[in-house]
Design a protein around this motif. Structure first.
Motif, PDB file in Angstrom:
ATOM      1  N   GLU A 268       0.500   4.486  -2.444  1.00  0.00           N
ATOM      2  CA  GLU A 268       0.521   5.875  -1.971  1.00  0.00           C
ATOM      3  C   GLU A 268       1.589   6.692  -2.703  1.00  0.00           C
TER       4      GLU A 268
ATOM      5  N   ARG B 263      -9.040   0.649   2.490  1.00  0.00           N
ATOM      6  CA  ARG B 263      -7.680   1.184   2.468  1.00  0.00           C
ATOM      7  C   ARG B 263      -7.468   2.055   1.232  1.00  0.00           C
TER       8      ARG B 263
ATOM      9  N   GLU C 176      -9.134   5.361   1.803  1.00  0.00           N
ATOM     10  CA  GLU C 176      -8.363   6.174   2.746  1.00  0.00           C
ATOM     11  C   GLU C 176      -7.164   6.840   2.082  1.00  0.00           C
ATOM     12  N   LEU C 177      -6.613   6.189   1.052  1.00  0.00           N
ATOM     13  CA  LEU C 177      -5.467   6.748   0.338  1.00  0.00           C
ATOM     14  C   LEU C 177      -5.885   7.751  -0.737  1.00  0.00           C
TER      15      LEU C 177
ATOM     16  N   ARG D 134       0.959   9.811  -5.302  1.00  0.00           N
ATOM     17  CA  ARG D 134       1.565  11.125  -5.057  1.00  0.00           C
ATOM     18  C   ARG D 134       2.317  11.596  -6.304  1.00  0.00           C
TER      19      ARG D 134
ATOM     20  N   TRP E 219       0.831  -1.205   0.000  1.00  0.00           N
ATOM     21  CA  TRP E 219       0.000   0.000   0.000  1.00  0.00           C
ATOM     22  C   TRP E 219       0.869   1.260   0.000  1.00  0.00           C
ATOM     23  N   ARG E 220       2.074   1.160   0.559  1.00  0.00           N
ATOM     24  CA  ARG E 220       2.991   2.314   0.485  1.00  0.00           C
ATOM     25  C   ARG E 220       3.360   2.625  -0.951  1.00  0.00           C
TER      26      ARG E 220
END
Length: 265
Positions: A121, A144, A147-148, A125, A117-118
């Protein structure tokens, strides 16, 4: 460029080479793509037994049946010999002397099984625009993603080709709709073959459906007119289904359109 009014989405697989992935994002942005679709369910290639039965391998190892089928389609063979087949997104990343088969082998080794999940993210970005995630089957993963910042989650099991015994996308759909609770769109991908399937998905809470194989079948059968006819068939079947259900529009479809057997006394 051929479809200036189209809403462009770019589908991205997580790759081991961050520079290659970043390059794809830049090219997509420069070409006017608005939405990034991150696919989560291809960390490695699944055991695709249908491909194994059909001897679909990379590199291709033709059998007598394969040769006979190709020779039976002279127009296709002429086009293949004239134009070849290439992976445009990856051609620059493979050795310059590579042909179709070697590039395909190279691509098969590019997927990053360590993505988390990182990674999602970080890519979101870098993209700095609307994004959706594809390959979601659990409510926890859907939450999840929301949320991101995902604007939509695409409920999909990758056509049932990745992992045996996972639920169908439509079976997983209702729980994900409940978990997301309107904070993002929920899109059904997989198993949509008729207009009435669109109605069923909508009744189960989907905001939209993705359609893949029917368009490919139309394309294979009749080229661009075949795809246009596929779209017409979906529209006709959807219109008939709505009329027979007695609802005026897709927006009016809800859970009451579903038949549910009464529980036993």
């Amino acid at each position: 460029a051929a479809v200036p009014g189209g809403d462009r989405w770019f589908q991205l697989y997580f790759l081991k080479d961050p520079a290659l992935m970043s390059g794809m994002l830049r090219r997509a942005k420069a070409s006017g793509y608005r939405v990034l679709c991150m696919t989560l369910d291809l960390a490695v290639h699944g055991r695709r037994e249908r491909d194994i039965r059909n001897a679909f391998t990379v590199p291709l190892r033709p059998r007598l049946r394969t040769v006979a089928e190709v020779l039976a389609r002279p127009a296709w063979l002429a086009g293949f010999l004239r134009n070849g087949v290439r992976f445009g997104n990856f051609a620059d990343a493979a050795p310059s002397s590579s042909g179709f088969s070697s590039i395909a082998q190279h691509v098969a080794k590019l997927c990053d099984a360590s993505a988390t999940w990182r990674t999602v993210e970080a890519v979101a970005r870098e993209w700095d625009g609307p994004f959706v995630v594809k390959g979601v089957l659990s409510p926890q993963d859907a939450l999840r993603a929301v949320e991101l910042g995902a604007e939509a989650v695409i409920v999909s099991n990758h056509g049932g080709r990745q992992l045996d015994h996972v639920p169908s996308a439509v079976a997983a759909l209702p729980a994900i709709v409940r978990a997301v609770a309107g904070r993002a769109q929920v899109i059904l991908d997989g198993g949509v073959r008729r207009g009435v399937d669109l109605v069923k998905a909508r009744a189960l809470g989907a905001d939209a459906c993705m359609i893949g194989r029917p368009f490919l079948w139309g394309l294979a059968a009749a080229g661009e007119p075949g795809v246009a006819r596929t779209i017409e068939m979906f529209r006709e079947e959807l219109d008939i289904a709505l009329a027979l259900l007695g609802v005026p529009s897709v927006e009016a479809v809800d859970a009451d359109c579903l038949y549910r057997e009464a529980p036993a006394a």
